[in-house]
Every structure is written in C-alpha cells, then in structure tokens.
Design a protein around this motif. Sequence first.
Motif, PDB file in Angstrom:
ATOM      1  N   ALA A  78      40.912  35.079  38.285  1.00  0.00           N
ATOM      2  CA  ALA A  78      39.508  35.302  37.878  1.00  0.00           C
ATOM      3  C   ALA A  78      38.981  34.142  37.057  1.00  0.00           C
ATOM      4  N   ALA A  79      39.839  33.584  36.190  1.00  0.00           N
ATOM      5  CA  ALA A  79      39.418  32.488  35.326  1.00  0.00           C
ATOM      6  C   ALA A  79      39.213  31.192  36.091  1.00  0.00           C
ATOM      7  N   THR A  80      39.948  31.030  37.185  1.00  0.00           N
ATOM      8  CA  THR A  80      39.849  29.783  37.976  1.00  0.00           C
ATOM      9  C   THR A  80      38.974  29.968  39.213  1.00  0.00           C
ATOM     10  N   GLY A  81      38.315  31.093  39.309  1.00  0.00           N
ATOM     11  CA  GLY A  81      37.461  31.325  40.476  1.00  0.00           C
ATOM     12  C   GLY A  81      38.242  31.614  41.733  1.00  0.00           C
ATOM     13  N   GLU A 137      52.735  43.521  33.843  1.00  0.00           N
ATOM     14  CA  GLU A 137      52.146  42.444  33.037  1.00  0.00           C
ATOM     15  C   GLU A 137      52.004  41.167  33.843  1.00  0.00           C
ATOM     16  N   ASP A 138      53.031  40.828  34.639  1.00  0.00           N
ATOM     17  CA  ASP A 138      52.952  39.624  35.470  1.00  0.00           C
ATOM     18  C   ASP A 138      51.808  39.719  36.471  1.00  0.00           C
ATOM     19  N   VAL A 139      51.625  40.895  37.062  1.00  0.00           N
ATOM     20  CA  VAL A 139      50.556  41.083  38.036  1.00  0.00           C
ATOM     21  C   VAL A 139      49.201  40.930  37.365  1.00  0.00           C
ATOM     22  N   LEU A 140      49.019  41.560  36.220  1.00  0.00           N
ATOM     23  CA  LEU A 140      47.746  41.468  35.509  1.00  0.00           C
ATOM     24  C   LEU A 140      47.453  40.043  35.063  1.00  0.00           C
ATOM     25  N   ASN A 141      48.474  39.319  34.620  1.00  0.00           N
ATOM     26  CA  ASN A 141      48.285  37.924  34.231  1.00  0.00           C
ATOM     27  C   ASN A 141      47.842  37.085  35.421  1.00  0.00           C
ATOM     28  N   GLY A 142      48.415  37.382  36.591  1.00  0.00           N
ATOM     29  CA  GLY A 142      48.019  36.652  37.800  1.00  0.00           C
ATOM     30  C   GLY A 142      46.574  36.932  38.180  1.00  0.00           C
ATOM     31  N   ARG A 183      44.154  37.837  36.107  1.00  0.00           N
ATOM     32  CA  ARG A 183      43.300  37.174  35.118  1.00  0.00           C
ATOM     33  C   ARG A 183      43.217  35.665  35.382  1.00  0.00           C
ATOM     34  N   LYS A 184      44.332  35.081  35.787  1.00  0.00           N
ATOM     35  CA  LYS A 184      44.336  33.650  36.057  1.00  0.00           C
ATOM     36  C   LYS A 184      43.447  33.322  37.244  1.00  0.00           C
TER      37      LYS A 184
END
Length: 224
Positions: free
Chosen positions: A219-222, A209-214, A216-217
Amino acid sequence: MTLSATHHALNFSDLTPREAYKVMIGTIVPRPIAWVTTVSPDGVVNAAPYSFFNCLSADPPILALGVENKPDRSFKDTAYNIRMTECFTVNIVDRANVEAMSVTAAGFDREVDELEMAGLTSAPGEKVACPRIAEAPVAFECERYLGIEVSSAREIILGRIVMAHVRNDIIDPATCYSDHERLDAIGRMGGNGYAGTLDYFDWPTPSAEDVLNGVRKKAATGGV
C-alpha cells in the motif's frame, strides 16, 4: 489481482453420478491411494486399491475410505469383509509396487487371493486379524470405527489406526519424521493417470504479522 480466466459453473444437481465422478477425479488430485487388505470370514485374503481415501483425525487416529458398491448394489469384497470382521489394513502404494497394485484392482471372483495373483507377500497383522502387504513401505492396521451409508451406491468407512508398520529407512522413530523421497508414494490422477510425490517443495506458512506487513508495504509503495 487481475482475473485472467473465466470458470465453467457446474451445478452438481444437473450432473449424472458419472459426470460428477469425472469432474471430481480430474480435479481433486493427486489423491492418496489406500491399498486395502481384508480377510473374509472363510479366511480368503482380499486386496484392492481405493483413491477415495484420506486421514481425517490424529486424536483419535482415523482414516476414511469411500467404497462403491457393485452395480447390483451388493457389497464389494472389501466392504463385506470389513463388516464381517470389523478390521482392515491400509497399505501405502509406492512407485515400486504400481504394477502389483494394478493387478489387485482387477475384478477377480471373491474366492481369489489377489496377493497371490500379484506375487505379493502376506504378513500377519499384529493387532488385527487381517494381513498387511509385506512389500508395501507403510501399512496401517485399522479397526472399523464407523460406517456411513451415504447412498445405496456408496459407503464411507472410518477406521481407527491401532498399529503402523513403516519401513526402517523411511521413518526416524525418535522424531516420527518420515523421508518422503524414500517413501516415493504414488497418488491417483484422473483416468489411468498416476503422479509421484517426488515433485516436492517447501512453502512455510507466514505469520499474520508478516502478511499484514506485506500488505502495508504494498500500500505504501503503490503496489510495487
């Protein structure tokens, strides 16, 4: 990620055994050292270090040794003694015993006791017939579990641990946790090199979960 370096592609089918050996020992580092003690059928104690060594299983507790034969394909003392007695002991090398360990690596004749040559103390095994090195911080008494002849030049020996001796200041018997600083183990590098285990750092394994959240973050910030 941007790749900033290229790689040499080494086809092992094109390498001589010596070349393959050099590639492996120079890059698979540091390798733990098995300071193996055995006893011959005639009662002569033998000690020799091997860096083709590691633990493979905890259930059952299995260690593995890669033992090279002599140039004429006859067994080295370690392999011969293990075949004849079905036991051996793996002693762990610490910084304080590097010089003594190097003495036991010398090519003595079969009737020579390497522990005596190195000024070391032989302590009797409790579960096996061969001794351990009293000066070693850790020793694993092993029964021969399986021998695998991978070629005429080398054998892989699996040993089942039946008893461990760990210096009092290293291990907490209540938790089975060991202090790596007090152990101060030494590993093998390429050539004549060695490395200590005091260059230590913690790096916890993240959850998925921590890896996936990282991801996604980023990707969201370019990717910033």
